[in-house]
Design a protein around this motif. Structure first.
Motif, PDB file in Angstrom:
ATOM      1  N   THR A 141       0.756  -1.680  -0.379  1.00  0.00           N
ATOM      2  CA  THR A 141      -0.306   0.133   0.470  1.00  0.00           C
ATOM      3  C   THR A 141       0.803   1.381  -0.141  1.00  0.00           C
ATOM      4  OG1 THR A 141      -2.085  -1.251   1.020  1.00  0.00           O
ATOM      5  CG2 THR A 141      -1.924   0.530   0.951  1.00  0.00           C
ATOM      6  N   HIS A 142       2.074   0.807   0.809  1.00  0.00           N
ATOM      7  CA  HIS A 142       2.561   2.169   0.654  1.00  0.00           C
ATOM      8  C   HIS A 142       3.338   2.590  -0.565  1.00  0.00           C
ATOM      9  CE1 HIS A 142       2.066   3.789   4.819  1.00  0.00           C
ATOM     10  NE2 HIS A 142       2.107   2.931   5.793  1.00  0.00           N
TER      11      HIS A 142
ATOM     12  N   VAL B 212      -3.893   1.078  10.491  1.00  0.00           N
ATOM     13  CA  VAL B 212      -3.698   0.208  11.339  1.00  0.00           C
ATOM     14  C   VAL B 212      -5.380  -0.469  11.258  1.00  0.00           C
ATOM     15  CG1 VAL B 212      -4.508   0.985  13.733  1.00  0.00           C
ATOM     16  CG2 VAL B 212      -2.381   2.033  12.231  1.00  0.00           C
ATOM     17  N   ILE B 213      -6.334  -0.368  10.563  1.00  0.00           N
ATOM     18  CA  ILE B 213      -7.362  -0.495  10.721  1.00  0.00           C
ATOM     19  C   ILE B 213      -7.801  -1.952  10.730  1.00  0.00           C
ATOM     20  CG2 ILE B 213     -10.270  -0.285  10.323  1.00  0.00           C
ATOM     21  CD1 ILE B 213      -9.606   2.953  10.274  1.00  0.00           C
TER      22      ILE B 213
ATOM     23  N   ALA C 252      -3.472   9.279   6.563  1.00  0.00           N
ATOM     24  CA  ALA C 252      -5.104   8.646   5.838  1.00  0.00           C
ATOM     25  C   ALA C 252      -4.250   6.870   5.631  1.00  0.00           C
ATOM     26  CB  ALA C 252      -5.559   9.220   4.484  1.00  0.00           C
ATOM     27  N   VAL C 253      -3.462   6.714   5.218  1.00  0.00           N
ATOM     28  CA  VAL C 253      -2.682   5.376   4.562  1.00  0.00           C
ATOM     29  C   VAL C 253      -2.271   5.129   5.997  1.00  0.00           C
ATOM     30  CG1 VAL C 253      -0.782   4.550   3.248  1.00  0.00           C
ATOM     31  CG2 VAL C 253      -2.413   6.244   1.992  1.00  0.00           C
TER      32      VAL C 253
ATOM     33  N   ILE D   1      -1.026  18.967   1.700  1.00  0.00           N
ATOM     34  CA  ILE D   1      -1.484  17.250   1.470  1.00  0.00           C
ATOM     35  C   ILE D   1      -1.158  16.152   1.291  1.00  0.00           C
ATOM     36  CG2 ILE D   1      -2.469  16.280  -0.690  1.00  0.00           C
ATOM     37  CD1 ILE D   1      -3.481  19.586  -1.079  1.00  0.00           C
ATOM     38  N   ARG D   2       0.335  15.816   1.146  1.00  0.00           N
ATOM     39  CA  ARG D   2       1.333  14.880   1.614  1.00  0.00           C
ATOM     40  C   ARG D   2       0.993  14.199   2.188  1.00  0.00           C
ATOM     41  NH1 ARG D   2       6.672  16.969  -2.125  1.00  0.00           N
ATOM     42  NH2 ARG D   2       5.265  17.604  -3.812  1.00  0.00           N
TER      43      ARG D   2
END
Length: 62
Positions: free
Chosen positions: A20-21, A54-55, A48-49, A41-42
């Motif tokens: 994902t990262h 984590v969720i 957010a990622v 924004i970055r």
């Protein structure tokens, strides 16, 4: 304290997290070449990622 380090280690070595990262990083790099975005924004995207990962890790079937 050991629990925190174990959780951090699991987070940093999870292949789905790394994928994902990597994808988000490539996208941001590509996007920055054509339309530079502000650092806020970055940072927001990065937060957010991390939050989504984590969720996801909390509710996944490890």
């Amino acid at each position: 304290m050991n629990r925190v380090f174990n959780g951090l280690k699991a987070y940093l070595t999870d292949w789905k997290n790394l994928l994902t990262h990597t994808l988000i990083g490539i996208f941001l790099l590509w996007f920055a070449l054509f339309a530079p975005i502000s650092p806020s924004i970055r940072v927001g995207v990065l937060i957010a990622v991390v939050a989504f990962n984590v969720i996801r890790m909390k509710y996944s079937n490890h």
